[in-house]
Design a protein around this motif. Sequence first.
Motif, mmCIF file in Angstrom:
data_model
loop_
_atom_site.group_PDB
_atom_site.id
_atom_site.type_symbol
_atom_site.label_atom_id
_atom_site.label_comp_id
_atom_site.label_asym_id
_atom_site.label_seq_id
_atom_site.Cartn_x
_atom_site.Cartn_y
_atom_site.Cartn_z
ATOM 1 N N UNK A 137 0.781 -1.223 0.000
ATOM 2 C CA UNK A 137 0.000 0.000 0.000
ATOM 3 C C UNK A 137 0.813 1.273 0.000
ATOM 4 N N UNK A 138 1.880 1.296 0.781
ATOM 5 C CA UNK A 138 2.675 2.510 0.868
ATOM 6 C C UNK A 138 3.094 2.791 2.294
ATOM 7 N N UNK A 139 3.776 3.916 2.493
ATOM 8 C CA UNK A 139 4.323 4.252 3.807
ATOM 9 C C UNK A 139 3.240 4.492 4.849
ATOM 10 N N UNK A 140 2.006 4.793 4.404
ATOM 11 C CA UNK A 140 0.892 4.924 5.345
ATOM 12 C C UNK A 140 0.705 3.622 6.115
ATOM 13 N N UNK A 141 0.827 2.500 5.419
ATOM 14 C CA UNK A 141 0.674 1.192 6.055
ATOM 15 C C UNK A 141 1.793 0.927 7.044
ATOM 16 N N UNK A 142 3.020 1.360 6.694
ATOM 17 C CA UNK A 142 4.149 1.145 7.596
ATOM 18 C C UNK A 142 3.892 1.844 8.926
ATOM 19 N N UNK A 143 3.392 3.056 8.869
ATOM 20 C CA UNK A 143 3.104 3.799 10.098
ATOM 21 C C UNK A 143 1.998 3.118 10.907
ATOM 22 N N UNK A 144 0.946 2.674 10.220
ATOM 23 C CA UNK A 144 -0.177 2.036 10.911
ATOM 24 C C UNK A 144 0.230 0.713 11.558
ATOM 25 N N UNK A 148 0.513 -0.733 15.425
ATOM 26 C CA UNK A 148 -0.212 -1.958 15.787
ATOM 27 C C UNK A 148 0.698 -2.954 16.492
ATOM 28 N N UNK A 149 1.924 -3.150 15.941
ATOM 29 C CA UNK A 149 2.855 -4.118 16.518
ATOM 30 C C UNK A 149 3.634 -3.554 17.709
ATOM 31 N N UNK A 150 3.532 -2.215 17.916
ATOM 32 C CA UNK A 150 4.294 -1.545 18.974
ATOM 33 C C UNK A 150 5.794 -1.816 18.812
ATOM 34 N N UNK A 151 6.277 -1.661 17.589
ATOM 35 C CA UNK A 151 7.679 -1.926 17.257
ATOM 36 C C UNK A 151 8.582 -0.864 17.879
ATOM 37 N N UNK A 248 -13.189 1.579 14.595
ATOM 38 C CA UNK A 248 -12.101 0.757 14.043
ATOM 39 C C UNK A 248 -11.153 0.380 15.168
ATOM 40 N N UNK A 249 -10.427 -0.709 14.969
ATOM 41 C CA UNK A 249 -9.476 -1.177 15.977
ATOM 42 C C UNK A 249 -9.492 -2.683 16.080
ATOM 43 N N UNK A 250 -8.659 -3.207 16.940
ATOM 44 C CA UNK A 250 -8.534 -4.662 17.066
ATOM 45 C C UNK A 250 -9.819 -5.306 17.569
#
Length: 406
Positions: A137-144, A148-151, A248-250
């Motif tokens: 998708x793009x860098x938007x997905x990386x941020x999201x 989510x993973x709390x990296x 939205x959310x888990x």
Amino acid sequence: MLFSLIQSDDVWILWAFLAGWAAVSIYLEQKYAWASKVSGAIIALVGAMLLANLNVIPIESPVYDTVWNYVVPLAIPLLLFQSNLLRIWKESRRLLFMFFLSAIGTVAGAVIGFFLLKDFIPALDEIAGMMTGSYIGGSVNLAALSAKFDTPSELISSAVVADNMMMALYFLVLMVIPALKFFRKHFKTPHVNEVEEWSGNEEGNLAAAYWKGKEISLQDIGIAVGTAFTLVAISFTLADWFAGVIPAGEQESFLFNALNGLFGDPYLMLTTITVLAVTVFSGFFEKINGAQEIGTYLIYIFFVVIGVPASLPLILQNAPLLFVLVFIMVGLNMIISFALGKMFKFNLEDVIVASNANIGGPTTAAAMAISKGWSKLVAPILIVGTLGYIIGNYIGSVIGFWFSTF
């Protein structure tokens, strides 16, 4: 942050560089045959990359954020003023299939990269999931997905550096491919042929012929820019409202998350509202001259910004193995995209913009189509690529969860 001759808060100097280098890139492209074949977009990107790596300009600045947040959204509607919804739907269905085929390459690269490097890179399950989402998708997905993973933040920043360098290099490759005889021989190239035929097959300079002067009045400029601002304001306001209203959310269902991602995404909303407006009020938009020229210039500024974060010293210092990971992912995306594109008889331009939309997102894919003169692909790849934001988040989440079991 690395030292640079021009500081990140030198706002006017940086704007002068971005706007000036974009103008120089366009001038060179239209003045010299070699630059026309290389393309002004590559000149814009490479120039910024070189100056960033020579520490002349900073790799981070609020000025760059302004380009992403304001310049790109304004460019999108300006470049869609000649789009017709019925034609777009006819062209988008097939392009969406090519986008999915290209995403297979991203997933294959993530799997192979993970099992090759999982003993050498900490938290690779999370990083691979993040990069899978980013490269669908793009860098938007990386941020999201990083949220989510709390990296850990240091791993995120290293991944972003590796990602930016890889994207810049890959865009250069994709820009050059249409000029290579091997690809012209094995793929149909209707959009390239159209640009060449429209330009009269001139040996000198196709870019200058394509962008030759036309009558543009002050009224045209006023209506084009004013309408673009209005469309962005309406679209982004609506997207914010939907994002707040739709849960939205888990803890939420797949349907709610999908609806939130669909209606809450400002770029998808902007593309949708603009195309609907252009279709319903086609007579109004068709009379506006100069919108494509203004929008294209703004996109050239965007190309300059893309090249800035590709810092080689930061790669060598923080992320050499992460660069190997993204190289594997992008390499397999390219190989599988072109192999499956050939198998299913896609045009070369479709394969290129679909792969670009996977790796960089819809804005970079549309920018490439614009810079090449493939005007009929701009709206379809914006729509298809923006849907990749949603798809990428889910696939990245699944990949990250699966890898966490090892």
